[in-house]
Motif scaffolding. Sequence first.
Motif: not given
Length: 288
Positions: A11-13, A18-19, A39-42, A65-66
Motif C-alpha cells: 500500500n500503495p501498490y 511488487c518486484d 499485493g503478492l502471494k509467496g 511511503g510504501v
Amino acid sequence: MKYYQAIFTINPYTKDACDILSALAGEAGFESFEDVDGGLKGYVQVEKFDKEALDTSIDSFPIEGVKITYDISEVGDEDWNSAWEAQGFEPILISGRCVIYDARDKEKIEGDPAMPELKIGIEARQAFGTGTHETTQMMVGTLLDMDLKGKHVLDCGCGTGILGIVAAKCGAGEVVGYDIDDWSVRNARHNAELNGVRLEVFEGDKGVLSHISGVFDVVLANINRNILLADMDAFCDVMSKEASLVISGFYDEDVDVLVEKASSLHLKLASRKEKDHWTCLVFKPDVE
C-alpha cells in the motif's frame, strides 16, 4: 515437505514495489510467487523461512511511503498443488521463436498455425517456472541464441524443468537438473515426459553435484542472488573449459556483486540482458 504461504499487501501498490518485494522475500527463503490484487502471494519452505530477514527488509523497504504487511500460514501439499493447477497461465511468446503454454491447452496451441515451431507445454505443480516471469523469459531467450546441439547442460534449481526442456528441444545431448524441493523434482520429470524429452533430475542442493560425473558446457541458474553467491564456486567446479554460466533471478543493482564474485572465480562477463529491472548475465571462463 511443509510450506508457508504468505499474503503480502502493498500500500500503495505499484509494479516496482511488487518486484522489489519478491526479490527481498527471495532472500528470506521464498522460492515462488503469484500476483494477487494489491499485493503478492509467496511460498517458502518452513525450515528455510528467515522471518527476521524478511521483517528487516520490510521495515527498511527502499520505496518511501510504501507500507508492506503480510499474513502467513502453513499450507499442505495437496492444497498448494490444487491452487497451482487451478490458476493456469496464458501462452508466453519468447523472441517469436518459442511458445510456453499451459499443458492443458495443448490441442489449441498445437492447432494454431500462428504459433512458433518450438512449443513447450508446462504443468506448474508447486514449481517456479512457467515462463511468465521476466527472468525465465530472459533465460529462455538466451538459450535460443546458443548452439546447444550435443551440449551437456545443467539446470540448478530447475523448478518446473522449463529451462532444461528448452535446452533438450534445442538439441542438447544431455540435460541434468536438481532442486531442493521434492515437488519440483517430480514436476520437472513429469513436464519432461509431457514434452517428449529426457531430463535427469536430482533432489537436493549444490551438494548433489559431487555425485555427478563429468562436466557441463552450459550451466543455468535462475535463483536468487544470495544462493548464486553461495553456490557459484560449485557451478565452476563442474564447468568445462569453454562453458557458459547463465544466471538470473536478481535485480540490476545486484549485478556488481555477482560480477565481482564471478571474477574471483576467473569468469568474465560475456553478455547481459535486462527486463523490467531484472537482469540475466552470461559468463565465460577467463582464459587470458
